[in-house]
Design an enzyme around this catalytic site. Sequence first.
Site, mmCIF file in Angstrom:
data_model
loop_
_atom_site.group_PDB
_atom_site.id
_atom_site.type_symbol
_atom_site.label_atom_id
_atom_site.label_comp_id
_atom_site.label_asym_id
_atom_site.label_seq_id
_atom_site.Cartn_x
_atom_site.Cartn_y
_atom_site.Cartn_z
ATOM 1 N N HIS A 72 0.836 -1.203 0.000
ATOM 2 C CA HIS A 72 0.000 0.000 0.000
ATOM 3 C C HIS A 72 0.874 1.258 0.000
ATOM 4 O O HIS A 72 1.734 1.407 0.857
ATOM 5 C CB HIS A 72 -0.910 0.026 1.232
ATOM 6 C CG HIS A 72 -2.087 -0.892 1.124
ATOM 7 N ND1 HIS A 72 -3.232 -0.731 1.854
ATOM 8 C CD2 HIS A 72 -2.297 -1.982 0.331
ATOM 9 C CE1 HIS A 72 -4.099 -1.676 1.536
ATOM 10 N NE2 HIS A 72 -3.549 -2.448 0.619
ATOM 11 N N TYR A 205 -9.236 5.436 7.597
ATOM 12 C CA TYR A 205 -9.314 5.820 9.012
ATOM 13 C C TYR A 205 -10.379 6.906 9.116
ATOM 14 O O TYR A 205 -10.250 7.951 8.475
ATOM 15 C CB TYR A 205 -7.986 6.374 9.500
ATOM 16 C CG TYR A 205 -6.892 5.331 9.693
ATOM 17 C CD1 TYR A 205 -6.665 4.754 10.940
ATOM 18 C CD2 TYR A 205 -6.076 4.934 8.637
ATOM 19 C CE1 TYR A 205 -5.664 3.806 11.131
ATOM 20 C CE2 TYR A 205 -5.076 3.980 8.819
ATOM 21 C CZ TYR A 205 -4.885 3.424 10.072
ATOM 22 O OH TYR A 205 -3.895 2.491 10.258
ATOM 23 N N PRO A 297 -3.682 0.630 18.885
ATOM 24 C CA PRO A 297 -3.438 0.134 17.519
ATOM 25 C C PRO A 297 -3.607 1.171 16.403
ATOM 26 O O PRO A 297 -3.310 0.879 15.248
ATOM 27 C CB PRO A 297 -4.472 -0.994 17.361
ATOM 28 C CG PRO A 297 -5.513 -0.734 18.392
ATOM 29 C CD PRO A 297 -4.853 0.000 19.506
ATOM 30 N N LYS A 301 1.550 0.315 15.063
ATOM 31 C CA LYS A 301 2.976 0.280 15.417
ATOM 32 C C LYS A 301 3.405 -0.908 16.290
ATOM 33 O O LYS A 301 4.604 -1.178 16.419
ATOM 34 C CB LYS A 301 3.359 1.579 16.161
ATOM 35 C CG LYS A 301 3.366 2.797 15.296
ATOM 36 C CD LYS A 301 4.589 2.836 14.394
ATOM 37 C CE LYS A 301 4.464 3.817 13.258
ATOM 38 N NZ LYS A 301 4.264 3.240 11.938
ATOM 39 N N TYR A 389 3.937 7.000 9.739
ATOM 40 C CA TYR A 389 3.115 5.820 9.431
ATOM 41 C C TYR A 389 3.953 4.744 8.726
ATOM 42 O O TYR A 389 3.840 3.563 9.066
ATOM 43 C CB TYR A 389 1.906 6.217 8.567
ATOM 44 C CG TYR A 389 0.866 5.132 8.515
ATOM 45 C CD1 TYR A 389 -0.136 5.052 9.479
ATOM 46 C CD2 TYR A 389 0.888 4.158 7.520
ATOM 47 C CE1 TYR A 389 -1.086 4.046 9.458
ATOM 48 C CE2 TYR A 389 -0.065 3.148 7.482
ATOM 49 C CZ TYR A 389 -1.041 3.095 8.453
ATOM 50 O OH TYR A 389 -1.973 2.090 8.428
#
Length: 398
Positions: A72, A205, A297, A301, A389
């Site tokens: 991704h 998200y 979560p 990580k 990220y």
Amino acid sequence: MRTQVAIIGAGPSGLLLGQLLSRAGIANVVIERQSAEYVLGRIRAGVLEQVCVDLLDEAGVGARMHREGLVHGGFEMLFRGRRHRIDMHGLTGGKNVMVYGQTEVTRDLMDARSAAGSPTVYSAANVAVHDFDTAQPYVTYDTDGPQGRQSHRLDCDIIAGCDGYHGVCRASVPRSAITEYEKVYPFGWLGILADVPPVSHELIYANTERGFALCSMRSPTRSRYYVQCALTDSVDAWSDEAFWKELRSRLDPQAREQLVTGPSIEKSIAPLRSFVAEPMRFGRLFLAGDAAHIVPPTGAKGLNLAATDVKYLSSALIEFFQEHSSAGIDHYSERCLRRVWKAERFSWWFTSLMHRFPDTAGFGQKVQEAELDYLVHSEAASRSLAENYVGLPLNFGE
Ligand code: RFL
Ligand code: PHB
């Protein structure tokens, strides 16, 4: 029985450490409280940073991940009913993440371990660590066999505490030797796994007035979805229909239309917590992964941090056994904690930004939306999010 490194826990930390040590010719035994099937039945992480992918390759277990994992280059942020893409790949000079489930990582590591013939004890009871403040530590545990319960002693040079947040290793350290930092969030994540195609080809998200939601996946035919829920909720009270209805209400119109629902194959509630124990070394006992730290979560990580602890620990132990140098093990805790706290900071920030907090009501929601608006329209802010990220480099700041 004797070995060089006794590894407590057959989660990703313990299995990856075992694999890296075995490849360097360092003898190790993994002792796990649960059965292998139980460990493989836990549905957890789904997103691997490049650093973690590289480590799995280094451990010789990356082949299936590269075949089946999904690369991704971006993800979407949904707020005020609209989605905005964070182009991770473009913002970080070409970095991506790999969507590949923790269950599959664990299975690949277990398969490699049994192919190499490295010893693993599953279903070990009463695991205890002893004398780790001396140069002759040992581990005791019980197993059940045809002759009934048997007690065992494993002598070793090093004990690796890879036994997760509820493990025995951290709990065996004298309270005066350890400092714990903790933040508990006033909500949980209700997650389901279902054999339906993902609603979108990238993760979404979502920050909504009804709370956070996350659309993730395991493959083109298997989806993983989460909604923020109350800590007092019980899984049994959430029917599949209620879950899908709640998720749908937190999506944008297009996603709502594209959402494919179906029976859940797993459903669970996870509380959210930030936690760090310092230091991560006590004489001959070294903590790694969730045994030493927990992140909520939201930033994906946890598993990645576990993998980088293990990288630092395996390098330090290889130096210790092969070059008879303790420089690496002496530096282990400090090196890990510098990275851990950056991931703690990011996970706390991303959690605070995306969830509905009971005490902030309308004002809190408005401030979050303003920050999200800034985040997706400022290239500097988007880049900072993307950089964290995809994961900071292994030697960041060194
Ligand atoms: P684990 O996986 O908890 O493994 C520890 C093992 O030790 C065993 N054990 C013992 N063995 C012997 N004796 C004892 N006394 C023992 N006590 C315990 C346990 O049975 C277990 O097998 O820790 P490890 O290896 O450090 O791995 C950490 C990761 O599992 C964890 O950080 C991640 O799952 C967190 N996480 C995520 N991380 C990511 O990097 N990306 C994600 O996308 C992501 N999503 C998540 C997550 C965790 C979640 N939950 C359920 C907490 C999503 C969720 C919902
Ligand atoms: C998951 O797929 O389980 C997942 C993905 C991203 C997260 C957390 C969990 O931030």
